[in-house]
Design an enzyme around this catalytic site. Structure first.
Site, short mmCIF file in Angstrom:
data_model
loop_
_atom_site.label_atom_id
_atom_site.label_comp_id
_atom_site.label_asym_id
_atom_site.label_seq_id
_atom_site.Cartn_x
_atom_site.Cartn_y
_atom_site.Cartn_z
N GLY A 41 0.84 -1.20 0.00
CA GLY A 41 0.00 0.00 0.00
C GLY A 41 0.87 1.24 0.00
O GLY A 41 1.96 1.25 -0.57
N CYS A 42 0.40 2.27 0.64
CA CYS A 42 1.13 3.53 0.72
C CYS A 42 2.50 3.30 1.34
O CYS A 42 2.61 2.81 2.47
CB CYS A 42 0.33 4.53 1.55
SG CYS A 42 1.25 6.01 1.99
N PHE A 43 3.57 3.65 0.61
CA PHE A 43 4.90 3.36 1.15
C PHE A 43 5.22 4.14 2.41
O PHE A 43 6.00 3.70 3.25
CB PHE A 43 6.01 3.48 0.11
CG PHE A 43 6.09 4.73 -0.72
CD1 PHE A 43 5.66 5.96 -0.29
CD2 PHE A 43 6.64 4.65 -2.00
CE1 PHE A 43 5.77 7.09 -1.08
CE2 PHE A 43 6.76 5.76 -2.80
CZ PHE A 43 6.32 6.99 -2.33
N CYS A 45 3.17 4.66 4.86
CA CYS A 45 2.57 3.89 5.96
C CYS A 45 3.45 2.69 6.29
O CYS A 45 3.71 2.42 7.47
CB CYS A 45 1.17 3.43 5.59
SG CYS A 45 0.01 4.78 5.34
N ASP A 116 -6.08 2.95 -0.15
CA ASP A 116 -5.22 3.18 -1.31
C ASP A 116 -5.52 2.11 -2.34
O ASP A 116 -5.27 0.93 -2.11
CB ASP A 116 -3.74 3.13 -0.91
CG ASP A 116 -3.36 4.22 0.07
OD1 ASP A 116 -3.74 5.38 -0.20
OD2 ASP A 116 -2.71 3.93 1.08
#
Length: 140
Positions: A41-43, A45, A116
């Site tokens: 997902g969002c890097f 995070c 995301d």
């Protein structure tokens, strides 16, 4: 006056030698460094999930898996958002890293992660050698 300068130089030399010996002892305690690259997902995070973990030396965001050689945040078509995790294998194992990773994502969601959505946010483990491949395949 000359006597004080010599004493100061000797004191400074002793301090530098002591510091060098302490640094050498600290470095001797460190285990082998390893790296693993994960997408979840969002890097940012994923990066924040690992930054405070004991034994993790660095967690750095980037892109992998696409065709362009220099992807950017604005143009990373085909790439996954990834995090390269560098860790001290003497303090945390590859298995522990992957266990934490698998518990922080939803590996069954092939459309992204949480809010995301899209290819860039799907989960993956990019192995760097045969041993990492074996461990990654076992972490399902």
């Amino acid at each position: 006056m000359m006597c004080c300068v010599r004493e100061m130089k000797a004191l400074m030399l002793a301090v530098l030698i002591a510091l060098a010996l302490m640094m050498q002892a600290i470095m001797a305690e460190a285990g082998p460094r390893e790296e693993i690259v994960v997408a979840g997902g969002c890097f940012w995070c994923v990066e924040s999930d690992f930054e405070g973990v004991p034994g993790v030396i660095a967690a750095v965001s980037g892109f992998a898996g696409g065709k362009s050689t220099n992807p950017t945040y604005k143009d990373h078509t085909g790439h996954y958002e990834v995090v390269k995790i560098t860790f001290d294998a003497g303090k945390i194992s590859r298995d522990e890293i992957l266990h934490k990773f698998m518990r922080s994502i939803d590996p069954t969601d092939d459309g992204g992660q949480f809010c995301d959505r899209g290819h860039a946010y799907t989960s993956a483990i990019f192995y760097l050698n045969a041993e990492q491949k074996r461990v990654a395949e076992g972490s399902k």
